[in-house]
Design a protein around this motif. Structure first.
Motif: not given
Length: 209
Positions: A154-159, A180-182
């Motif tokens: 799981w990775l959040p999104e910008v905002g 969120v970088d690579e």
């Protein structure tokens, strides 16, 4: 004088002492009682067989498995383990009624009580309640982490609004994802001391709000 018998000798029937169930009252204090090292679960089983109510705080952990099982891709099973090694809590009124049974319970030590000098260690109701909260919190944290590992990363999104987990240094504080970088490194914008500060985090440190 105690009677003696020979092998094969017939004896009369003796009634088994009936089990007496007793439950601690809501405001009971609890003795801190000791099991033999590594035999908490043995003591638990035998206390149940003797109708002796007790409180053994437990948490989950991953069991060890052999290298061969790991090579076959088997996962580590979830097992219960005592929160406090060698410790079982038993209400004072239960101890007073069941002392004889406790002294013969496999898994319990012969001395039974944890002591401070000459006094038995005793926990008041509030202390028992705190321990129950700790136990529940540790279990919740374990299953939350286990659930996280079962789903795709799981990775959040910008905002997105996220919050640090309670076991982290900044536990409970919220912030907004700004990057969120690579490599999956997350940058948050957080209000700290009335200033907007950039804070780095990883996905296993935060939860969505």
């Amino acid at each position: 004088m105690a009677a003696t018998y020979e092998i094969g000798q017939f004896v009369g029937y003796v009634e088994v002492e009936p089990a007496v169930d007793i439950m601690p009252t809501e405001g009971s204090s609890y003795y801190v009682m000791l099991t033999e090292p590594g035999r908490e679960m043995t003591a638990q089983t035998n206390l149940l067989l003797r109708h002796i109510p007790f409180y053994l705080p437990t948490i989950f952990k991953k069991a060890r498995i052999s290298a061969g099982r790991q090579a076959r891709g088997e996962g580590h099973p979830d097992i219960l383990t005592p929160l406090f090694p060698r410790v079982i809590f038993i209400a004072t009124e239960v101890v007073s009624m069941k002392m004889r049974h406790l002294q013969s319970t496999p898994g319990m030590t012969s001395s039974l009580f944890m002591r401070f000098g000459e006094r038995e260690a005793l926990l008041r109701p509030l202390a028992i309640q705190v321990i129950r909260y700790i136990e529940a919190g540790e279990r919740e944290l374990y299953w939350r982490e286990a659930k996280r590992k079962l789903v795709d990363r799981w990775l959040p999104e910008v905002g997105d609004e996220v919050r640090f987990l309670v076991n982290e240094v900044m536990g409970g504080r919220s912030g907004k994802v700004s990057e969120v970088d690579e490599q999956g490194r997350i940058t948050l914008l957080m209000e700290i001391m009335k200033r907007t500060v950039r804070v780095r985090a990883t996905a296993n440190q935060i939860d969505p709000v």
